[in-house]
Design an enzyme around this catalytic site. Structure first.
Site, PDB file in Angstrom:
ATOM      1  N   CYS A 111       0.914  -1.412  -0.086  1.00 16.41           N
ATOM      2  CA  CYS A 111       0.166  -0.101   0.138  1.00 16.41           C
ATOM      3  C   CYS A 111       1.017   1.175   0.050  1.00 16.41           C
ATOM      4  O   CYS A 111       0.437   2.432  -0.201  1.00 16.41           O
ATOM      5  CB  CYS A 111      -1.128   0.061   1.214  1.00 16.41           C
ATOM      6  N   HIS A 253      -3.373   6.829   2.013  1.00 16.10           N
ATOM      7  CA  HIS A 253      -3.781   5.576   1.781  1.00 16.10           C
ATOM      8  C   HIS A 253      -5.085   5.278   2.331  1.00 16.10           C
ATOM      9  O   HIS A 253      -5.417   5.491   3.581  1.00 16.10           O
ATOM     10  CB  HIS A 253      -2.634   4.521   2.105  1.00 16.10           C
ATOM     11  N   ASN A 283     -10.306  -0.398   0.009  1.00 17.02           N
ATOM     12  CA  ASN A 283      -8.871  -0.288   0.092  1.00 17.02           C
ATOM     13  C   ASN A 283      -8.256  -1.011  -1.302  1.00 17.02           C
ATOM     14  O   ASN A 283      -8.497  -2.174  -1.473  1.00 17.02           O
ATOM     15  CB  ASN A 283      -8.279  -1.154   1.155  1.00 17.02           C
TER      16      ASN A 283
END
Length: 326
Positions: A111, A253, A283
């Site tokens: 990520c 993020h 996500n």
């Protein structure tokens, strides 16, 4: 030379998987997912792969500029879910968009991937090696999650985001990157199993020879983010002459709404400075920051001269926080 953002683009699969659909697969509910994550729905591909989505995001970024694809010097794709071990995703994007003069490779930092890739592009530009870079985050996480595991299947989605950056006479770029391999087991997904004439698949147990899926120690990751990201944001700001009041947005993020709210609280900054779209997309790992940047750009939320913090965090464990001037 410094580096400036020239254009952005993003691509999301059309198919929407909402929380109600997931409640028919695993023991969960819209209320359970929404209250704990802020996620309402996510996009899931029905066939488009990581390279396909990356190329579509890149094409949209190119279409918003007068840049010829042949003028792109380097393509870096951040992904932990490539279609192939080889060719790399960036080479597939190159072929699709016609950027035949570009150097192409992938970067894996989960990520944090887009921030790492952006820093890599900056290093090439700062050194005078390249002038124009295409930086992409693209993920097909739907193939990496166990759809029977409610602790992970509710979190992730598919998508791609892209940014074109170029050398400029002026600009701001300040970063802190970090990794902690001792926490590697907090987020894991094994690759191909060992299978050679000396170690055959037949000798393995069913668990050893089957495909692995994303596993996460949620509390460990949460504590890591809350401990690390506010500190790195403060440190990056201190490395410049700016103050928190001069930061227009914190583009983090898109992992979990509770995480973003906790970071805002630790920094004593209003939540309005932390744009979110995880309610729609979940996500998307390395794709989440460039997707959010593109959505903000299309809404005219970003103006030349704005000071913006980008921060990614995830598997490795890895993290990266960068202050840029738009």
């Amino acid at each position: 030379m410094e580096m400036r953002f020239v254009s952005t683009g993003s691509y999301l699969p059309e198919h929407v998987v909402d929380n109600e659909f997931l409640s028919q697969i695993v023991e969960t509910s819209d209320e359970w997912i929404s209250s704990r994550t802020g996620i309402k729905q996510r996009r899931v591909t029905l066939g488009e792969g990581t390279a396909c989505m990356a190329a579509k995001a890149a094409a949209k970024a190119i279409a918003r500029t007068d840049i010829n694809p042949l003028d792109i010097d380097i393509i870096i794709v951040a992904t932990m879910s490539p279609d192939n071990s080889m060719p790399n995703t960036a080479c597939e994007v190159q072929a699709e968009i016609g950027a035949m003069n570009a150097v192409c490779y992938d970067l894996s930092a989960a990520c944090s991937g887009f921030v790492y890739a952006l820093n890599t592009a900056y290093s090439f530009i700062k050194a005078g090696i390249y002038k124009t870079a295409l930086v992409i985050g693209s993920e097909v996480l739907s193939k990496m999650i166990d759809w029977n595991d409610r602790s992970t299947c509710v979190l992730f989605g598919d998508g791609a985001g892209a940014a074109i950056v170029q050398a400029a006479e002026t600009g701001v770029f300040e970063s802190i990157l970090g990794s902690d391999g001792t926490k590697k087991d907090a987020l894991t997904c094994q690759s191909r199993y060992i299978n050679n004439p000396l170690v055959s698949r037949e000798s393995m147990s069913p668990d050893e020879s089957s495909l692995d899926y994303i596993k996460m120690e949620g509390q460990e990751v949460f504590k890591f983010v809350i401990r690390t990201i506010p500190l790195t944001i403060q440190q990056v700001i201190e490395k410049t002459e700016y103050t928190k009041d001069e930061i227009r947005y914190y583009v983090l993020h898109q992992a979990n709404q509770r995480i973003l709210e906790s970071v805002a609280k630790k920094l004593k900054e209003p939540i309005e400075k932390f744009p979110m779209n995880l309610d729609k997309y979940g996500n998307t790992s390395a794709a989440s920051i460039p997707i959010l940047l593109d959505k903000m750009n299309k809404k005219n939320m970003l103006n030349r001269g704005d000071k913006i913090i980008l921060s990614g965090f995830g598997g490795g464990l890895t993290w990266g926080t960068t202050l840029i001037e738009w």
